[in-house]
Design a protein around this motif. Sequence first.
Motif, PDB file in Angstrom:
ATOM      1  N   VAL A 111      28.780  28.247  35.203  1.00  0.00           N
ATOM      2  CA  VAL A 111      27.626  27.837  36.012  1.00  0.00           C
ATOM      3  C   VAL A 111      27.218  26.432  35.605  1.00  0.00           C
ATOM      4  N   PRO A 112      26.594  25.697  36.476  1.00  0.00           N
ATOM      5  CA  PRO A 112      26.349  26.029  37.868  1.00  0.00           C
ATOM      6  C   PRO A 112      27.630  25.966  38.704  1.00  0.00           C
ATOM      7  N   THR A 113      27.660  26.780  39.738  1.00  0.00           N
ATOM      8  CA  THR A 113      28.737  26.736  40.720  1.00  0.00           C
ATOM      9  C   THR A 113      28.104  26.671  42.100  1.00  0.00           C
ATOM     10  N   MET A 114      28.655  25.791  42.933  1.00  0.00           N
ATOM     11  CA  MET A 114      28.206  25.667  44.311  1.00  0.00           C
ATOM     12  C   MET A 114      29.382  25.927  45.231  1.00  0.00           C
ATOM     13  N   ASP A 174      31.744  23.005  40.339  1.00  0.00           N
ATOM     14  CA  ASP A 174      31.147  23.739  39.231  1.00  0.00           C
ATOM     15  C   ASP A 174      31.056  22.880  37.985  1.00  0.00           C
ATOM     16  N   ARG A 175      30.284  23.378  37.050  1.00  0.00           N
ATOM     17  CA  ARG A 175      30.038  22.797  35.727  1.00  0.00           C
ATOM     18  C   ARG A 175      29.467  21.384  35.815  1.00  0.00           C
ATOM     19  N   SER A 211      20.361  24.944  31.178  1.00  0.00           N
ATOM     20  CA  SER A 211      19.547  23.742  31.411  1.00  0.00           C
ATOM     21  C   SER A 211      20.171  22.834  32.471  1.00  0.00           C
ATOM     22  N   VAL A 212      21.493  22.776  32.524  1.00  0.00           N
ATOM     23  CA  VAL A 212      22.164  21.980  33.554  1.00  0.00           C
ATOM     24  C   VAL A 212      21.829  22.536  34.936  1.00  0.00           C
ATOM     25  N   CYS A 213      21.824  23.851  35.057  1.00  0.00           N
ATOM     26  CA  CYS A 213      21.497  24.506  36.332  1.00  0.00           C
ATOM     27  C   CYS A 213      20.099  24.113  36.801  1.00  0.00           C
ATOM     28  N   HIS A 214      19.147  24.136  35.885  1.00  0.00           N
ATOM     29  CA  HIS A 214      17.761  23.812  36.234  1.00  0.00           C
ATOM     30  C   HIS A 214      17.605  22.340  36.614  1.00  0.00           C
ATOM     31  N   ALA A 215      18.357  21.472  35.971  1.00  0.00           N
ATOM     32  CA  ALA A 215      18.271  20.041  36.268  1.00  0.00           C
ATOM     33  C   ALA A 215      18.952  19.695  37.594  1.00  0.00           C
TER      34      ALA A 215
END
Length: 112
Positions: A74-77, A90-91, A33-37
């Motif tokens: 994840v997420p990682t950029m 990340d995170r 959910s963090v990734c999607h947000a």
Amino acid sequence: MKDFEELTSIEMVEKFIQQHELVLLYVSRSECSVCHALLPKIRKLLESYPMVHLGCIDANVVEEVASRFLIFTVPTMLLLVERKEFIREDRFVRLERLEEQLQQIYNLYMQK
């Protein structure tokens, strides 16, 4: 919002990196959910940086991405400049800090 390319194989990821000098890889998982947000915020942020190409990778689909880039969460950029890693977030990403770093690197890159 900034367009992005969905990268569905490690070969696509490697080709994407080779094709563009400034790359932001966004690694996520479909159930995160963090990734999607976070993704829409990153896309909005990158509107100010037209030379940065955004590639999105679902780690569930491209499992090799974890070992290739040493990704543990994840997420990682990853911001890659001429195929070299300059930023890793990340995170729990602090967008203000990310924008400061991105702006510095982008400005230096555009001066060359």
